[in-house]
Design an enzyme around this catalytic site. Structure first.
Site, mmCIF file in Angstrom:
data_model
loop_
_atom_site.group_PDB
_atom_site.id
_atom_site.type_symbol
_atom_site.label_atom_id
_atom_site.label_comp_id
_atom_site.label_asym_id
_atom_site.label_seq_id
_atom_site.Cartn_x
_atom_site.Cartn_y
_atom_site.Cartn_z
ATOM 1 N N ASP A 8 -44.863 24.847 -20.974
ATOM 2 C CA ASP A 8 -45.666 24.693 -19.758
ATOM 3 C C ASP A 8 -44.840 25.019 -18.517
ATOM 4 O O ASP A 8 -45.332 25.668 -17.592
ATOM 5 C CB ASP A 8 -46.233 23.282 -19.660
ATOM 6 C CG ASP A 8 -47.030 23.103 -18.368
ATOM 7 O OD1 ASP A 8 -48.052 23.801 -18.221
ATOM 8 O OD2 ASP A 8 -46.624 22.310 -17.508
ATOM 9 N N ARG A 25 -47.420 31.970 -14.151
ATOM 10 C CA ARG A 25 -48.786 32.081 -13.629
ATOM 11 C C ARG A 25 -48.795 32.006 -12.112
ATOM 12 O O ARG A 25 -49.578 32.687 -11.440
ATOM 13 C CB ARG A 25 -49.652 30.956 -14.209
ATOM 14 C CG ARG A 25 -49.994 31.146 -15.685
ATOM 15 C CD ARG A 25 -50.444 29.841 -16.313
ATOM 16 N NE ARG A 25 -51.563 29.247 -15.603
ATOM 17 C CZ ARG A 25 -51.809 27.932 -15.514
ATOM 18 N NH1 ARG A 25 -51.005 27.067 -16.117
ATOM 19 N NH2 ARG A 25 -52.835 27.487 -14.832
ATOM 20 N N SER A 62 -52.413 23.087 -20.133
ATOM 21 C CA SER A 62 -51.221 22.652 -19.410
ATOM 22 C C SER A 62 -51.241 21.129 -19.215
ATOM 23 O O SER A 62 -50.273 20.420 -19.526
ATOM 24 C CB SER A 62 -51.168 23.381 -18.060
ATOM 25 O OG SER A 62 -50.258 22.779 -17.175
HETATM 26 N N1 URA Z 1 -51.787 21.212 -12.973
HETATM 27 C C1 URA Z 1 -51.140 21.385 -14.145
HETATM 28 O O1 URA Z 1 -50.497 20.475 -14.638
HETATM 29 N N2 URA Z 1 -51.239 22.574 -14.753
HETATM 30 C C2 URA Z 1 -51.950 23.601 -14.264
HETATM 31 O O2 URA Z 1 -52.002 24.640 -14.881
HETATM 32 C C3 URA Z 1 -52.598 23.419 -13.038
HETATM 33 C C4 URA Z 1 -52.499 22.203 -12.411
#
Ligand code: URA
Ligand code: CA
Length: 433
Positions: free
Chosen positions: A161, A168, A183
């Site tokens: 993540d 991203r 995520s």
């Molecule tokens: N918060 C998160 O933890 N992940 C995301 O992708 C977007 C917001």
């Protein structure tokens, strides 16, 4: 297997197999798949979406990319709560001792805040002596003994993540529901939750500005939970204005104490009871919403939740007397009123703008290295829908600096007064399996 084939398959709108998803996550984390291929795939996912089966597999693969927290030493069903973020969001400070006081184990792993949404640890550290640096053994011991403890986030959870979110962020695929849902859920699952209660916020101060997107995100996360065997429920809430009246660390601790005494703002109490009753039900401590709410209401009115708060603070080195003497919390040198220029009804209190002003006052961090001024912040005296007379105080600015002209201008621009307004509904929807 070749990454280029996986990218082309998703580009053309097909469903990826579990093996293909695992190949991507494993390869991206170990560095055999480069950023340019990973960013092509995340963009293809953005446009083509994913099925529930794909999203569940993506979540599992992300959880497996790093360490996971083992909470099996704690008796009972561990329910974690997550919010997609708000301004002045005092919920956890009330909710954690409240549900613990009715026997739900609260083993909370949490972080510091960045930007205008404050972190729970920052807020708690405004209580003198409080710390969240516990060994895993001590953490588990406290939760077993007293049903509540808070520990700082450790580094190695869900490396997939960390890497994907950073990618991203610079390649235009943050706003993808399957990617956001996996995520968030992967981090909760890796942190050891058996069941998850989500607050998905909408409106100006929220990550999801649009209600339709918030509902889709919530439904997607509930479906992930179903597929990976973690009972999940979600509450969709309005975050167009700050929650409660306090925005700022010590001010929110005081607001939490007031709420635990039954003297807090109505919207905060409403949200705490809604989230709390889902947590109590998920933990198997009540069979219906009514039964769960009654348990929580009784704990509040009998002072059990407040007692649990004192115990929790003392366990982690903090001064529990703040519960009876909130004046022992840090206080700002100046309290400056913002007076209404016209009469009417408040039609807007832009949560994002107010959050940014609180951060400028020192209540939040713009970068990870910034330090926090615990006493700084804003107390709202009016909320959307309230009548106001010219010359009345809209809010109080708490600051160590007397010169707040810039802040004052920004606050005036974030608040609108008009001839007519209605109170917005706080809870829009509850989504369960
Ligand atoms: N918060 C998160 O933890 N992940 C995301 O992708 C977007 C917001
Ligand atoms: Ca608040």
């Amino acid at each position: 297997m070749r990454m280029v084939d996986i990218i082309a398959k998703k580009r053309d709108g097909f469903e990826l197999s579990p093996e293909e998803i695992r190949f991507f996550i494993d390869g991206y984390v170990d560095g055999t798949i480069p950023d340019y291929q990973a960013s092509a795939l995340t963009m293809a996912i953005y446009f083509r979406d994913m099925t529930d089966r794909e999203i569940a597999e993506l979540t599992r693969s992300m959880v497996n990319s790093g360490e996971t927290v083992d909470l099996s030493g704690i008796r009972g069903i561990k329910v974690d709560k997550h919010s997609t973020g708000g301004v002045g969001d005092t919920t956890t400070l009330v909710l954690a001792p409240l549900v613990a006081s009715v026997g739900v184990p609260v083993a909370k792993m949490t972080g510091r805040g960045l930007g205008f949404t404050g972190g729970t640890i920052d807020k708690l550290e405004s209580i003198k002596g409080f710390h969240a640096e516990l060994t895993p053994e001590r953490f588990i011991e406290l939760v077993n003994r007293d049903r509540i403890a808070v520990i700082g986030q450790s580094g190695e959870l869900v490396p997939a993540d960390k890497k994907l979110y950073a990618l991203r962020d610079v390649s235009g695929s943050v706003e993808s529901i399957p990617l956001i849902a996996s995520s968030i859920m992967s981090k909760k699952i890796a942190a050891g939750a058996d069941a998850i209660v989500l607050e998905v916020t909408t409106g100006a101060g929220a990550f999801m500005k649009d209600e339709k997107d918030a509902v889709r995100l919530a439904e997607t996360m509930v479906h992930i939970g179903q597929r990976v065997g973690r009972k999940t429920a979600a509450v969709i809430t309005d975050m167009s204005q700050p929650l409660g009246r306090a925005v700022g660390n010590a001010l929110e601790v005081k607001e939490a104490i007031d709420t635990l005494k039954g003297q807090g703002p109505a919207d905060l109490k409403e949200l705490v009871l809604a989230l709390g009753s889902l947590m109590v039900q998920s933990a198997g401590k009540a069979d219906s919403k009514e039964e769960a709410e009654k348990l929580l209401e009784n704990s509040l009115s009998q002072g059990k939740a407040l007692k649990k708060f004192r115990q929790f603070i003392a366990n982690q080195g903090g001064n529990p007397d703040v519960a009876d003497h909130p004046e022992q919390l840090p206080q700002a040198r100046f309290q400056i009123e913002l007076l209404a220029k016209t009469s009417g009804f408040v039609t807007e209190m832009a949560a994002d703008q107010i959050g940014l002003v609180a951060m400028q006052l020192g209540a939040g961090r713009a970068t990870k290295e910034d330090s926090i001024d615990f006493a700084a912040g804003i107390m709202l005296h009016k909320k959307v829908g309230d009548p106001v007379t010219a010359g009345e105080s809209l809010l109080t600015i708490h600051s160590d600096h007397a010169d707040v002209d810039d802040v004052r201008d920004k606050l005036y621009r974030s608040i609108r007064i008009n001839s007519h307004a209605e109170k917005p509904r706080l809870i829009h929807q509850i989504i369960t399996e």
